[in-house]
Scaffold this active site. Structure first.
Site, PDB file in Angstrom:
ATOM      1  N   HIS A  68      29.471 113.848  42.364  1.00 45.31           N
ATOM      2  CA  HIS A  68      29.071 112.528  41.866  1.00 45.31           C
ATOM      3  C   HIS A  68      29.304 111.436  42.911  1.00 45.31           C
ATOM      4  CE1 HIS A  68      33.327 112.068  40.345  1.00 45.31           C
ATOM      5  NE2 HIS A  68      33.100 110.803  40.658  1.00 45.31           N
ATOM      6  N   ASP A  99      31.155 119.742  40.130  1.00 42.19           N
ATOM      7  CA  ASP A  99      31.325 118.395  40.691  1.00 42.19           C
ATOM      8  C   ASP A  99      31.818 118.426  42.135  1.00 42.19           C
ATOM      9  OD1 ASP A  99      31.261 115.674  40.932  1.00 42.19           O
ATOM     10  OD2 ASP A  99      32.877 115.264  39.521  1.00 42.19           O
ATOM     11  N   GLY A 186      36.950 105.457  43.056  1.00 38.32           N
ATOM     12  CA  GLY A 186      37.056 105.462  44.521  1.00 38.32           C
ATOM     13  C   GLY A 186      37.908 106.615  45.008  1.00 38.32           C
ATOM     14  N   SER A 188      37.583 109.469  43.800  1.00 39.61           N
ATOM     15  CA  SER A 188      36.713 110.624  43.627  1.00 39.61           C
ATOM     16  C   SER A 188      36.450 111.334  44.938  1.00 39.61           C
ATOM     17  CB  SER A 188      35.364 110.190  43.058  1.00 39.61           C
ATOM     18  OG  SER A 188      35.512 109.880  41.714  1.00 39.61           O
ATOM     19  N   GLY A 241      22.175 132.388  28.247  1.00 36.74           N
ATOM     20  CA  GLY A 241      21.833 131.571  27.080  1.00 36.74           C
ATOM     21  C   GLY A 241      22.844 131.605  25.945  1.00 36.74           C
TER      22      GLY A 241
END
Lengths: 439, 460
Positions: A68, A99, A186, A188, A241
């Site tokens: 991100h 992420d 910040g 991150s 699934g």
């Protein structure tokens, strides 16, 4: 860049005494990342700037950060080294599911300018104990090179979010380290480290409005993903699934021994598992003969990851209990896709679109992955005037289906060259309407 | 209150004929009644009051479509009572059902009241014709029950007449209670007041695509009325059953109008068209070869008229179906791509409706289970040929079912791990659960939207 704004009550500065050599080395490997990225919202192309953190983990200038922070939408990435020198970088690959993203410093520029950097060492995130002292290092609110201290609050937190990374899914395949080290916007992408400066996690997110509930991706996951990103530029996962759920409280009902099996809450319609005959309410007992234990939520990501980690197209033998009977189902995996497709803006129409993916189509009960989703319109532009609005799914343009983004781009280019009315067919909820985009 | 005073004020300024009004009033007030009934739900019992117009000498009364909530089934409607204006005494009424074309609910008053009632047809105009714009009109309003439904005068002028698709006049301001008649100064019946909610919400507001609708809020009075050409021909449609069957069925759903730009692009001059979003499985439209995304252009060769606003044409087409009978052939012209096709559709009988579905309430669990009907399958996008499971029609707040996370309209597919095939299956199982006081839990597999979830209902 973090997804909250929480004023930190305790901003513990780095305790000088505790700084070992290792910590100094780590500190020198932490970078600030300035990102300029493009957004296609509201029918226009807009640039926005943000700040995140990262840690250099190799001699050739590879940096780990969050997905991100640095995504394919980034048009400019610049990295501030420990020497306070700025150098440009490029995206090697990203993986929103965990992420994580990997950047590489522009080595030619480093060489030309005679810059120096050092890299951090990885620790072991699997043997952390709750209560162990850790430090978060990064750029909270742009305050470059800030270290905060805390402990491991939980070493196996389950935290899945279907829109967690800028609208992309995250957290299905890994657990998280929870810490009370102050993690602010910040931080991150910055490292979470032990006292000797070994990286044990990548700081990623926190709870909005909470005090010191921060989360980091364990480095065991990060190393695996980083390897894959460096090798292939992306992580390919398998999909069958199954939507899992912890079996907790249901053992009696299913007459199961404790610590046996995982509950299948839902089977995605049209997925390989659906086609193989699995249904919601089934209990998954084993994958390829290997027993599964999904009693508690934090046990689900490893099981999901086990399925995701096999090559696409693998036939898995799923042992499933339904009522009193147990049977094996053979399920061939598909490639895992995000619900979020590629985005673009058709500027003359004032129309931002996102490609419909197979997953999006499945979630929204569309017949197939044909079409683009409207993610924004600019007031007064043709798309807005015609009556299109955010959420509509454009299924045809000038009576032609839209298998890919290029189809729309071509029609738009033709319109730019020679403006004349364009017939658009779109779905709103489940209803089909026609619209005219006119000059 | 202000509006009513204004009404009197306007009348004071009318021409010489206004002198007759007290006489006309005294006669015409006999064409209206107030109707009260109770709606019994799982947990409560609520009275409703609405207004009706007398249509014949047998005490038959029509109520406007919004007089009854669409989610309520007729078996929940109890104790119909009919009141004369200005009276606190009621006589019993019988609910006859709802007509599918007009949407009217029909009630029949007890015989004892018949001598006091005058059918509205008594005052039908001798010559056909619509009121002119700016013409003065008046009507009757009824006060609430606590004021003995006292009748009062409303009056206004015709401001606008439109096809929505019914011929509808919109007056300067409120002209009658919803469902009550409107007259001209000669005392001739000129129309029936529409409701302020429901139809008016859809019809009298501008719903530009993406725009927000304006809502008229006066529920006791209405300034819009459907002209007699939309009333008199349909008074004979007294339903023989609650649901107004036979109900003609086409099976083309999600009809969306085309706007004038699109019509022009498709080279449709001076007419309208509608796009079919979905052709329902097994429906007459499907059998006739209609496809999703076909653009419907004409019915029995008559082009769909261009009505304003655009979405009114959808109502027009739906009425064209509703006014026909199952078994009748309706020829529909469609545009598919650039080809025009003529599709003769033999209309069918509408599948069982939600309101017709079997249902049963389980108080201990906190759930009304309802039979899964065709419309549910369409809504959930599943095969309509295999209707299984039941729908949670009502979930009692704070009940075990609600605490377990069950929501209204959830689709219950399995009970205690056993697939529910029919409503009878489900009822048997739930009866058993409800009767067994020792039972501590119940596990439901439910479908919600595109997904399923397992719910653990704790009964103790």
């Amino acid at each position: 860049m973090l997804r909250f704004v929480v004023p930190a009550l305790v901003l513990a500065g780095p305790a000088r005494a505790a700084m070992s050599r290792g910590f100094n080395q780590l500190f020198d490997a932490v970078v600030r990342i300035d990102v300029r990225e493009v957004a296609f919202e509201d029918g226009a192309k807009r640039l926005s700037a943000s700040i995140g953190s990262g840690v250099i983990f190799s001699k050739d200038g590879l940096i780990l950060t969050n997905a991100h922070v640095a995504s394919p939408r980034a048009v400019e990435l610049s990295v501030t080294l420990a020497s306070l020198e700025r150098v440009s970088a490029h995206l090697v690959g990203w993986d929103h599911w965990t992420d994580l993203a990997v950047l590489q410093i522009d080595l030619a520029e480093v060489k030309r300018r005679g810059l120096k950097f050092t890299h951090a060492d990885f620790g072991n995130s699997d043997d952390l104990y709750v209560g162990e002292t850790v430090y978060a290092v990064g750029t909270p609110f742009g305050l470059t090179r800030t270290a905060t201290r805390g402990i491991i609050s939980n070493n196996r937190r389950y935290f899945e979010d279907s829109h967690g990374v800028n609208g992309y899914e995250t957290g299905a395949f890994n657990t998280w380290l929870q810490t009370d080290a102050a993690i602010n916007p910040g931080n991150s992408g910055g490292p979470l480290v032990t006292e000797d400066g070994k990286v044990i996690g990548i700081s990623s997110r926190g709870y909005l409005g909470a005090n010191n509930l921060g989360f980091a991706i364990p480095v065991s996951t990060a190393r695996r993903v980083a390897d894959g990103l460096v090798r292939n530029g992306s992580i390919t996962r398998s999909y069958v699934g199954l939507v899992p759920r912890a079996l907790q409280d249901f053992e009696n009902f299913y007459s199961l021994a404790l610590n046996t099996g995982m509950l299948i809450d839902n089977v995605d319609r049209g997925s390989p598992a659906d086609r193989a005959g699995l249904r919601g309410g089934d209990i998954l007992l084993a994958i390829n003969g290997q027993k599964v234990d999904g009693r508690f939520p934090e046990q689900l990501p490893p099981i999901q990851n086990q399925i995701a980690s096999v090559p696409v197209g693998t036939s898995l033998k799923l042992t499933v209990k339904r009522g009193a009977s147990v049977a094996d189902y053979s399920v061939v995996t598909e490639k895992l896709e995000s619900q979020v497709g590629e985005e673009w803006v058709l500027e003359k129409w004032g129309l931002s679109v996102r490609k419909v993916t197979r997953t999006f189509a499945r979630d929204h009960q569309l017949d197939d992955a044909n079409g683009v989703q409207v993610i924004g319109v600019q007031p007064g532009f043709p798309a807005d005037v015609a009556g299109l609005s955010r959420g509509d799914i454009i299924t045809k343009i000038n009576r032609e289906p839209i298998p890919d983004l290029a189809t729309v781009q071509r029609t738009h280019a033709a319109y730019v060259a020679k403006p004349q009315p364009v017939l658009v067919e779109a779905l709103r909820n489940r209803e089909v309407s026609l619209y005219i985009l006119k000059p | 209150m202000k509006l009513r005073l204004l009404g009197f004020f306007l009348l004071a300024g009318l021409t010489g004929r206004a002198a007759d009004l007290p006489v006309l009033w005294a006669e015409r007030v006999k064409t209206v009644v107030a109707v009260e009934y109770y709606t019994e739900t799982e947990t409560d019992r609520r009275p409703s009051v609405c207004y009706g117009t007398v249509i014949d000498h047998n005490g038959t009364i029509i109520l406007p479509p919004v007089a009854v909530n669409t989610r309520v089934t007729p078996s929940q409607l109890k104790e119909f009572k009919v009141y004369l204006p200005g009276s606190s005494q009621s006589v019993p009424g019988v609910y006859l059902g709802q007509d599918s074309l007009t949407g009217w609910h029909f009630v029949r008053a007890d015989k004892s009241l018949w001598p006091d009632l005058v059918p509205i047809t008594t005052y039908a105009a001798k010559t056909a014709g619509e009121p002119a714009l700016a013409q003065e009109v008046w009507g009757i309003g009824l006060r609430n029950k606590d004021e003995d439904f006292a009748p009062y005068l409303l009056a206004s002028r015709v401001a606008l007449i439109q096809s929505l698709p019914q011929r509808t006049a919109i007056a300067l301001h409120e002209v009658a209670g919803p469902g009550l008649p409107v007259f001209n100064l000669a005392g001739e019946f000129v129309g029936l007041a529409a409701s302020s909610f429901g139809q008016s919400f859809v019809q009298f507001t501008r719903t530009d695509r993406g725009g927000s609708p304006v809502i008229l809020v006066n529920v006791e009075e209405s300034s819009a009325f459907q002209l007699t050409s939309e009333v008199l021909p349909y008074l004979g449609r007294v339903p023989t059953n609650y649901f107004g069957r036979p109900l003609a069925w086409l099976g083309a759903s999600g009809l969306q109008p085309v706007d004038p730009d699109v019509a022009k692009f498709l080279k449709l001059d001076g007419q309208s068209a509608v796009v079919v979003s979905e052709v329902l499985e097994g429906s007459p439209a499907e059998k006739a070869g209609m496809k999703a995304r076909d653009v419907l252009l004409a019915v029995d060769k008559a082009p769909l008229p261009r009505l304003k606003p655009d979405h009114v044409v959808v109502g027009y087409l739906e009425r064209e179906v509703a006014r026909r009978n199952p078994g009748q052939t309706m020829s529909i012209t469609v545009l598919r791509g650039e080809t025009r096709l003529e599709l003769p559709v033999v209309l069918g009988e509408e599948p069982r409706l939600t309101t017709e579905a079997d249902r049963k309430y389980y108080d201990r669990i906190g759930l009304t289970a309802r039979e899964f009907v065709y419309g549910d399958a369409v809504g959930l996008r599943v095969k309509t040929t295999n209707l299984t499971g039941v729908i949670a029609h009502f979930v009692k707040p704070n009940s075990p079912a609600a605490i377990a996370g069950l929501r209204t309209d959830d689709w219950i597919k399995e009970i205690d791990g056993v697939e529910v095939r029919t409503f009878a299956d489900a009822a048997r199982k739930l009866d058993e659960v409800e009767a067994d006081q020792q039972r501590a839990e119940l596990v439901l597999l439910v479908g919600r939207g595109n997904e399923t979830a397992l719910l653990h209902v704790k009964l103790k």
